[in-house]
Design a protein around this motif. Structure first.
Motif, mmCIF file in Angstrom:
data_model
loop_
_atom_site.group_PDB
_atom_site.id
_atom_site.type_symbol
_atom_site.label_atom_id
_atom_site.label_comp_id
_atom_site.label_asym_id
_atom_site.label_seq_id
_atom_site.Cartn_x
_atom_site.Cartn_y
_atom_site.Cartn_z
ATOM 1 N N LEU A 93 0.805 -1.217 0.000
ATOM 2 C CA LEU A 93 0.000 0.000 0.000
ATOM 3 C C LEU A 93 0.840 1.271 0.000
ATOM 4 C CD1 LEU A 93 -2.834 -1.147 2.359
ATOM 5 C CD2 LEU A 93 -3.006 -0.655 -0.078
ATOM 6 N N ARG A 94 2.057 1.191 0.502
ATOM 7 C CA ARG A 94 2.919 2.377 0.461
ATOM 8 C C ARG A 94 3.369 2.694 -0.966
ATOM 9 N NH1 ARG A 94 3.435 1.048 5.576
ATOM 10 N NH2 ARG A 94 3.711 2.620 7.148
ATOM 11 N N SER A 95 3.396 1.690 -1.831
ATOM 12 C CA SER A 95 3.833 1.923 -3.207
ATOM 13 C C SER A 95 2.668 1.973 -4.194
ATOM 14 C CB SER A 95 4.817 0.827 -3.629
ATOM 15 O OG SER A 95 4.171 -0.439 -3.605
ATOM 16 N N MET A 96 1.448 1.755 -3.715
ATOM 17 C CA MET A 96 0.283 1.734 -4.606
ATOM 18 C C MET A 96 -0.559 2.978 -4.368
ATOM 19 S SD MET A 96 -2.436 -1.301 -4.975
ATOM 20 C CE MET A 96 -2.707 -1.835 -6.614
ATOM 21 N N PRO A 97 -0.779 3.794 -5.387
ATOM 22 C CA PRO A 97 -1.501 5.044 -5.187
ATOM 23 C C PRO A 97 -3.011 4.880 -4.974
ATOM 24 C CG PRO A 97 -0.950 4.772 -7.492
ATOM 25 C CD PRO A 97 -0.311 3.631 -6.756
ATOM 26 N N ASN A 98 -3.583 3.748 -5.368
ATOM 27 C CA ASN A 98 -5.029 3.599 -5.293
ATOM 28 C C ASN A 98 -5.398 2.308 -4.561
ATOM 29 O OD1 ASN A 98 -7.745 3.736 -5.609
ATOM 30 N ND2 ASN A 98 -7.731 3.785 -7.831
ATOM 31 N N PRO A 99 -5.638 2.380 -3.232
ATOM 32 C CA PRO A 99 -5.967 1.161 -2.497
ATOM 33 C C PRO A 99 -7.322 0.570 -2.878
ATOM 34 C CG PRO A 99 -6.036 3.060 -1.047
ATOM 35 C CD PRO A 99 -5.527 3.535 -2.365
ATOM 36 N N ALA A 100 -8.222 1.361 -3.446
ATOM 37 C CA ALA A 100 -9.524 0.823 -3.853
ATOM 38 C C ALA A 100 -9.343 -0.234 -4.945
ATOM 39 C CB ALA A 100 -10.441 1.935 -4.338
ATOM 40 N N LEU A 101 -8.351 -0.042 -5.816
ATOM 41 C CA LEU A 101 -8.066 -1.036 -6.852
ATOM 42 C C LEU A 101 -7.606 -2.340 -6.214
ATOM 43 C CD1 LEU A 101 -7.753 -1.746 -9.855
ATOM 44 C CD2 LEU A 101 -5.433 -0.839 -9.722
ATOM 45 N N LEU A 102 -6.747 -2.252 -5.205
ATOM 46 C CA LEU A 102 -6.288 -3.446 -4.495
ATOM 47 C C LEU A 102 -7.453 -4.137 -3.802
ATOM 48 C CD1 LEU A 102 -3.861 -5.194 -3.648
ATOM 49 C CD2 LEU A 102 -3.634 -3.718 -1.656
ATOM 50 N N THR A 103 -8.355 -3.367 -3.230
ATOM 51 C CA THR A 103 -9.531 -3.921 -2.565
ATOM 52 C C THR A 103 -10.417 -4.664 -3.564
ATOM 53 O OG1 THR A 103 -9.485 -2.129 -0.954
ATOM 54 C CG2 THR A 103 -11.553 -3.341 -1.165
ATOM 55 N N ALA A 104 -10.664 -4.044 -4.709
ATOM 56 C CA ALA A 104 -11.486 -4.685 -5.748
ATOM 57 C C ALA A 104 -10.821 -5.963 -6.242
ATOM 58 C CB ALA A 104 -11.717 -3.713 -6.904
ATOM 59 N N TRP A 105 -9.509 -5.926 -6.429
ATOM 60 C CA TRP A 105 -8.757 -7.106 -6.873
ATOM 61 C C TRP A 105 -8.887 -8.220 -5.825
ATOM 62 C CZ3 TRP A 105 -6.658 -9.221 -10.983
ATOM 63 C CH2 TRP A 105 -5.735 -10.231 -10.835
ATOM 64 N N HIS A 106 -8.743 -7.878 -4.561
ATOM 65 C CA HIS A 106 -8.849 -8.844 -3.469
ATOM 66 C C HIS A 106 -10.223 -9.509 -3.470
ATOM 67 C CE1 HIS A 106 -10.175 -9.684 0.718
ATOM 68 N NE2 HIS A 106 -9.049 -10.339 0.743
ATOM 69 N N MET A 107 -11.266 -8.701 -3.568
ATOM 70 C CA MET A 107 -12.620 -9.245 -3.525
ATOM 71 C C MET A 107 -12.921 -10.095 -4.758
ATOM 72 S SD MET A 107 -14.561 -6.027 -1.809
ATOM 73 C CE MET A 107 -15.994 -6.853 -1.167
ATOM 74 N N GLY A 108 -12.446 -9.662 -5.913
ATOM 75 C CA GLY A 108 -12.650 -10.434 -7.135
ATOM 76 C C GLY A 108 -11.937 -11.778 -7.082
ATOM 77 N N MET A 109 -10.691 -11.775 -6.643
ATOM 78 C CA MET A 109 -9.934 -13.023 -6.560
ATOM 79 C C MET A 109 -10.522 -13.956 -5.507
ATOM 80 S SD MET A 109 -7.897 -12.880 -9.009
ATOM 81 C CE MET A 109 -7.124 -14.449 -8.715
ATOM 82 N N SER A 110 -10.999 -13.411 -4.408
ATOM 83 C CA SER A 110 -11.643 -14.238 -3.380
ATOM 84 C C SER A 110 -12.868 -14.943 -3.952
ATOM 85 C CB SER A 110 -12.063 -13.378 -2.183
ATOM 86 O OG SER A 110 -10.944 -12.847 -1.537
ATOM 87 N N THR A 111 -13.647 -14.208 -4.724
ATOM 88 C CA THR A 111 -14.839 -14.789 -5.353
ATOM 89 C C THR A 111 -14.454 -15.917 -6.297
ATOM 90 O OG1 THR A 111 -15.988 -12.676 -5.188
ATOM 91 C CG2 THR A 111 -16.863 -14.266 -6.770
ATOM 92 N N VAL A 112 -13.448 -15.692 -7.137
ATOM 93 C CA VAL A 112 -12.990 -16.708 -8.090
ATOM 94 C C VAL A 112 -12.514 -17.951 -7.349
ATOM 95 C CG1 VAL A 112 -11.199 -17.242 -9.787
ATOM 96 C CG2 VAL A 112 -12.455 -15.083 -9.938
ATOM 97 N N PHE A 113 -11.696 -17.773 -6.302
ATOM 98 C CA PHE A 113 -11.149 -18.914 -5.579
ATOM 99 C C PHE A 113 -12.223 -19.693 -4.818
ATOM 100 C CE2 PHE A 113 -6.915 -16.625 -5.695
ATOM 101 C CZ PHE A 113 -6.404 -17.470 -6.677
ATOM 102 N N VAL A 114 -13.204 -19.002 -4.256
ATOM 103 C CA VAL A 114 -14.289 -19.696 -3.561
ATOM 104 C C VAL A 114 -15.076 -20.551 -4.552
ATOM 105 C CG1 VAL A 114 -16.529 -19.352 -2.430
ATOM 106 C CG2 VAL A 114 -14.515 -18.136 -1.611
ATOM 107 N N HIS A 115 -15.410 -19.983 -5.706
ATOM 108 C CA HIS A 115 -16.170 -20.751 -6.706
ATOM 109 C C HIS A 115 -15.343 -21.907 -7.263
ATOM 110 C CE1 HIS A 115 -19.905 -18.520 -6.891
ATOM 111 N NE2 HIS A 115 -19.196 -17.405 -6.780
ATOM 112 N N ALA A 116 -14.068 -21.690 -7.498
ATOM 113 C CA ALA A 116 -13.194 -22.760 -7.995
ATOM 114 C C ALA A 116 -13.081 -23.879 -6.959
ATOM 115 C CB ALA A 116 -11.816 -22.206 -8.338
ATOM 116 N N THR A 117 -12.953 -23.512 -5.699
ATOM 117 C CA THR A 117 -12.856 -24.525 -4.643
ATOM 118 C C THR A 117 -14.133 -25.337 -4.550
ATOM 119 O OG1 THR A 117 -11.354 -23.113 -3.378
ATOM 120 C CG2 THR A 117 -12.459 -24.877 -2.178
ATOM 121 N N LEU A 118 -15.279 -24.670 -4.596
ATOM 122 C CA LEU A 118 -16.553 -25.392 -4.524
ATOM 123 C C LEU A 118 -16.743 -26.340 -5.709
ATOM 124 C CD1 LEU A 118 -18.988 -22.666 -3.168
ATOM 125 C CD2 LEU A 118 -18.177 -24.707 -1.991
#
Length: 180
Positions: free
Chosen positions: A30-55
């Motif tokens: 986060l110290r090197s990333m100017p937009n934490p909202a993008l990181l948040t969206a990426w985190h939530m998107g990847m979590s969704t993908v991994f949950v569905h893939a696991t199921l």
């Protein structure tokens, strides 16, 4: 089924170690990333993908596979889950923004007030019985947080407001999830 402390201790130590490493890794990112909202969206998107893939890859007889679940209607999603998702997004985005302005130790001390906030919200809405004994204990925790705030060397008002808003959003999310 009681689990002994000896059996649980390695898992507790592993969980705490991974949590500490994750906190420092996120702060570095986060110290090197100017937009934490993008990181948040990426985190939530990847979590969704991994949950569905696991199921999809779990065996049909796995204990981790949820039992027959009824499909959710639009009204249920909007009324019950959308507010929780919005609060979670706010907590992540604002919390990530706070890491850009405040020290990790300070943020962790402010997060120590979550039990205070959750108790006060639950007592205010009548979900939990207000007890003076509990309130006194909670106030001691809050006093510790206030002392940490006053001792912060790199205090930044905007960062503190981001973290305070993140904490409030997270605590409201916890209360809503408990009421589901």
């Amino acid at each position: 089924m009681a689990v002994s402390l000896k059996a649980a201790l390695p898992y507790i130590v592993l969980w705490m170690s991974l949590s500490v490493m994750l906190i420092f890794m996120n702060a570095g990112i986060l110290r090197s990333m100017p937009n934490p909202a993008l990181l948040t969206a990426w985190h939530m998107g990847m979590s969704t993908v991994f949950v569905h893939a696991t199921l999809r890859t779990l065996p049909k007889d796995s204990a981790l596979r949820p039992a027959d679940v009824e499909p959710l209607g639009l009204r249920t999603v909007v009324v019950k889950f959308f507010p929780i998702a919005v609060l979670f997004s706010m907590a992540l985005a604002l919390g990530n923004r706070a890491y850009m302005y405040l020290s990790i130790s300070f943020i962790q001390m402010v997060k120590g007030s979550h039990s205070v906030i959750v108790y006060c919200i639950n007592a205010a809405i009548g979900a939990e019985l207000f007890l003076w004994g509990k309130f006194r204990i909670v106030c001691v925790v809050y006093l510790g947080v206030i002392l940490a705030v006053t001792g912060e060397l790199r205090f930044h008002v905007f960062g503190f407001l981001c973290q305070a808003s993140s904490s409030l959003s997270e605590c409201m999310r916890v209360v809503l999830m408990k009421r589901l």
